[in-house]
Design an enzyme around this catalytic site. Structure first.
Site, PDB file in Angstrom:
ATOM      1  N   SER A  73       0.794  -1.236   0.000  1.00 49.15           N
ATOM      2  CA  SER A  73       0.000   0.000   0.000  1.00 49.15           C
ATOM      3  C   SER A  73       0.822   1.279   0.000  1.00 49.15           C
ATOM      4  CB  SER A  73      -0.957   0.016   1.198  1.00 49.15           C
ATOM      5  OG  SER A  73      -2.084  -0.793   0.932  1.00 49.15           O
ATOM      6  N   LYS A  76       0.145   3.852  -2.644  1.00 50.20           N
ATOM      7  CA  LYS A  76      -0.800   4.965  -2.527  1.00 50.20           C
ATOM      8  C   LYS A  76      -0.102   6.315  -2.360  1.00 50.20           C
ATOM      9  CE  LYS A  76      -4.551   2.076  -0.680  1.00 50.20           C
ATOM     10  NZ  LYS A  76      -3.942   0.808  -0.274  1.00 50.20           N
ATOM     11  N   SER A 133      -5.899   3.664   4.527  1.00 51.88           N
ATOM     12  CA  SER A 133      -5.357   2.927   3.388  1.00 51.88           C
ATOM     13  C   SER A 133      -6.461   2.252   2.576  1.00 51.88           C
ATOM     14  CB  SER A 133      -4.335   1.872   3.854  1.00 51.88           C
ATOM     15  OG  SER A 133      -3.567   1.394   2.775  1.00 51.88           O
ATOM     16  N   LYS A 239       2.920   6.620   4.677  1.00 51.32           N
ATOM     17  CA  LYS A 239       2.084   5.495   4.260  1.00 51.32           C
ATOM     18  C   LYS A 239       2.708   4.163   4.628  1.00 51.32           C
ATOM     19  CE  LYS A 239      -1.624   4.000   2.745  1.00 51.32           C
ATOM     20  NZ  LYS A 239      -1.371   2.958   3.768  1.00 51.32           N
TER      21      LYS A 239
END
Length: 396
Positions: A73, A76, A133, A239
């Protein structure tokens, strides 16, 4: 068009004397490619890692930083970067409501449980990506910006090329497992560096807990997947990532003592190990290094004067903040800064068009380069303006 080049050499007297190294992102990349890894012992629990200072891009620590690995993730970060650019360009607005497609609502993994046909503001969807997320929120934003997930992925990979990254390829905007979807610690750090130019992003990534659809029966509690936001002073993003293949990953950023750092780890076995590695890297950065800011972002450094322009004395400003990094205990000498304006500038110009560069120099070596941009739109002067300007010069 009148040809000229404007060079200003300014000797900046800094109190301390000798030895430091600051490099541009381009030079950082070159340095990172050599085979020698950092001597300091950090990130023992991670397959790869990197630590850098944001303004200069100076690498403070690296370990297998160009090894291609699944970013999970952390993907992102690029998704949020394109969202922030779309906001800046006026293609979308924070209060705009986005209608969620059935496809976006079907995303598995981390999600904010969007329903097909539901409408949610860009602001709340961005919050869902940055804090929780949300894969569904990521795809909903991707579809709104590009028309489809596939078109958005093309935008992601185009941005990768624009940033000069050679070891990243995206297949989706979420980081869900997919063949040929990979990145590196170095590349993720560069993407984070670019994202942090949009300072408002940390208004989202620094949230530890919040609610979506507050006060309704579908109220959803958001809790940040990056626990360091709460438990490490100065951390305000960015993130996390996890899949069975990628293991535990994190791109973190912190700002303390006037210095912003970016730390990336990939492939840790547990969240505890991931957070421990990042914590040690940040501790190392703030105990061993410091920065001196030379220019703020958008600080005027000279003027643009073109005979055929419709405006006189338009400010040329820094496209980003300009700093130098040095080891604590070392001393800083005089620094030269050289401002160069392009010889062949064509009108019209739009605000923030690049018109030159600012170089930071020490002992003849260019330590960093920062783009110089025009502060406002500049168009071609009318015939009346040119006539009046010529008459004014004759009178003088």
């Amino acid at each position: 068009m009148k040809r000229y080049i404007l060079s200003i050499l300014a000797i900046i007297a800094l109190v301390m004397s000798t030895s430091f190294l600051s490099v541009t992102a381009k030079e950082t990349k070159k340095d990172d490619k050599n085979n020698q890894e950092s001597k300091v012992n950090l990130a023992d629990n991670s397959k790869s890692a990197i630590l850098l200072e944001r303004d200069t891009g100076k690498i403070l620590f690296k370990k297998n930083a160009n090894e291609q690995l699944p970013p999970a993730s952390m993907t992102k970060i690029m998704t949020m970067l394109l969202v922030m650019e779309a906001l800046e360009d006026g293609k979308i607005s924070l209060d705009e409501k986005v209608r969620v497609s059935e496809y976006a609502a079907s995303m598995g993994g981390s999600q904010i449980f969007l329903e097909p046909g539901e409408e949610m503001t860009v602001n709340d969807l961005l919050k869902g990506v940055a804090v929780a997320s949300g894969n569904d929120a990521s795809v909903a934003l991707a579809e709104r910006i590009a028309g489809s997930e596939e078109a958005f992925v093309q935008m992601m990979n185009q941005k990768v090329k624009e940033l000069g990254l050679e070891n990243t390829n995206f297949v989706n905007p979420t980081g869900l497992p997919a063949k040929n979807h990979y990145s590196t610690a170095y590349d993720m750090a560069v993407m984070a560096k670019e994202l942090l130019k949009h300072k408002q992003i940390t208004n989202y990534t620094s949230i530890y807990e919040d609610y979506l659809r507050k006060g309704t029966e579908d109220e959803f509690w958001l809790v940040n997947t990056n626990k360091l936001v709460k438990f490490y002073d100065g951390v305000d993003g960015l993130k996390t990532g996890y899949t069975n293949e990628a293991k535990y990953c994190l791109t973190a950023t912190a700002e303390k003592e006037g210095m912003r750092t970016i730390a990336v780890v990939m492939g840790a076995e547990t969240t505890k190990q991931r957070n421990s590695d990042v914590t040690k890297m940040l501790d190392y950065a703030y105990s061993q290094f410091a920065t001196k800011q030379l220019f703020e972002k958008a600080q005027p450094v000279t003027k643009l004067n073109l005979m055929k322009a419709d405006k006189d004395d338009v400010d040329i400003v820094t496209g980003d903040s300009v700093s130098v990094v040095f080891s604590k205990g070392d001393k800083l000498d005089g620094i030269e800064t050289k401002v160069s304006v392009n010889q062949n500038i064509e009108l019209p110009l739009k605000a923030f068009d690049v018109v030159g560069k600012l170089e930071v120099i020490k002992n003849g070596e260019i330590l960093s380069e920062t783009k110089l941009v025009i502060k406002e739109d500049v168009n071609t002067a009318s015939l009346f303006q040119l006539f009046k300007r010529s008459m004014d010069q004759m009178v003088r």
